[in-house]
Write a protein that holds these residues in place. Sequence first.
Motif, PDB file in Angstrom:
ATOM      1  N   SER A  38       2.111   4.825   0.992  1.00 57.31           N
ATOM      2  CA  SER A  38       2.019   5.659   2.185  1.00 57.31           C
ATOM      3  C   SER A  38       3.055   6.768   2.070  1.00 57.31           C
ATOM      4  CB  SER A  38       2.270   4.834   3.448  1.00 57.31           C
ATOM      5  OG  SER A  38       2.249   5.630   4.610  1.00 57.31           O
TER       6      SER A  38
ATOM      7  N   ARG B  76       0.860  -1.198   0.000  1.00 53.70           N
ATOM      8  CA  ARG B  76       0.000   0.000   0.000  1.00 53.70           C
ATOM      9  C   ARG B  76       0.891   1.241   0.000  1.00 53.70           C
ATOM     10  NH1 ARG B  76      -1.845   2.812   4.482  1.00 53.70           N
ATOM     11  NH2 ARG B  76      -1.350   1.048   5.864  1.00 53.70           N
TER      12      ARG B  76
ATOM     13  N   THR C 119      -2.003  10.404   0.419  1.00 53.83           N
ATOM     14  CA  THR C 119      -2.054   8.947   0.303  1.00 53.83           C
ATOM     15  C   THR C 119      -3.271   8.388   1.035  1.00 53.83           C
ATOM     16  OG1 THR C 119      -0.557   8.781   2.207  1.00 53.83           O
ATOM     17  CG2 THR C 119       0.428   8.662   0.005  1.00 53.83           C
ATOM     18  N   GLU C 120      -3.688   9.058   2.117  1.00 54.24           N
ATOM     19  CA  GLU C 120      -4.883   8.615   2.826  1.00 54.24           C
ATOM     20  C   GLU C 120      -6.124   8.815   1.961  1.00 54.24           C
ATOM     21  OE1 GLU C 120      -2.617  10.609   4.084  1.00 54.24           O
ATOM     22  OE2 GLU C 120      -1.689   9.371   5.646  1.00 54.24           O
TER      23      GLU C 120
ATOM     24  N   ASN D 129      -5.767   6.152  -0.934  1.00 54.41           N
ATOM     25  CA  ASN D 129      -5.974   4.801  -0.379  1.00 54.41           C
ATOM     26  C   ASN D 129      -5.643   3.735  -1.420  1.00 54.41           C
ATOM     27  OD1 ASN D 129      -6.654   2.870   1.520  1.00 54.41           O
ATOM     28  ND2 ASN D 129      -8.871   3.072   1.237  1.00 54.41           N
TER      29      ASN D 129
END
Length: 302
Positions: free
Chosen positions: A137, A135, A155-156, A159
């Motif tokens: 981040s 993922r 990045t949040e 996702n």
Amino acid sequence: DEELENASFDDEDLSFSSDDDTQTQLGLRTMPGSSDPAAGSDAANNEAEETVPQDSEPLSRRNLAYASALQSQRSNATALTLADQATLVDSNGDVVGFVTGIDNNGQVEPVVVQLDQGQIVNRGADPQTGLSWGRWSGEAVSVTNAAGESTSLSTEQLNLHMVQSNSSNGSIAVPITGSREFTLVGNTDPTSSTGATGFLGHAALSANFDTQRVTSSLSLSVDRQNWQAQGQGQLGAALGSGTPEHLFGGTYSSVRVNGVAGGQGQFSGFFTDQAGAAGLSYALQNNGESVHGSAAFEAASP
């Protein structure tokens, strides 16, 4: 030579223009996550786009399946086959930049998506299948179009979960008859648009090559919410003219959260040569919340 900061698109031939102004053909293939635009699928719901390499030498390529909120910050799942020149990798060989297509007023627009000052977390790899997952981040992700216009996403917010194959210049063939079950060998922990991280309890994948159908099911928990999803999809040309035969995608017709129906979802993925393994990305949505993840599978023994 791994920097894309000064790279740009030539709008007509979809090529990178590097610092020394050398033109490199991308060889981009895109595949939709769903045939229903209203279901939050990738914008490449139109027929797959391809740029044909000008060089007679075979290009080295890799497969990538990712789930993200890239498409107008809308949850979706996508699978791609990309030339190495269309990807940026870190020291571990993980993809941290790639070319994909997004919807621009009904047209598929190529963009460069790059992880800026970030890293791959929740990373894993399976040497036997050659698949790896993780993922994105970090501080931000840049999305740059052919005109050089760039947008920054957190990045949040994006996702982004991914699973990728090793790079290879060989062709990928899949069976044309028979069926196959796949066994989970690794996955990212699913994350929610609320910022919560959960765990994947179960994932199953099967393919019927006679009917060109794939079936996917998931069971996961995030932030005290139990999600269950089941659905079917298609592979190859059944998804659109020009789609490589080893790519697949579909929708989850049943998505339940804590036993209550009403959710929706999409999945996309790829098979490795002779369908010895498969990578899958998934995106689930319910009541304004989305959950993303990726998984790697190997073909079960007969």
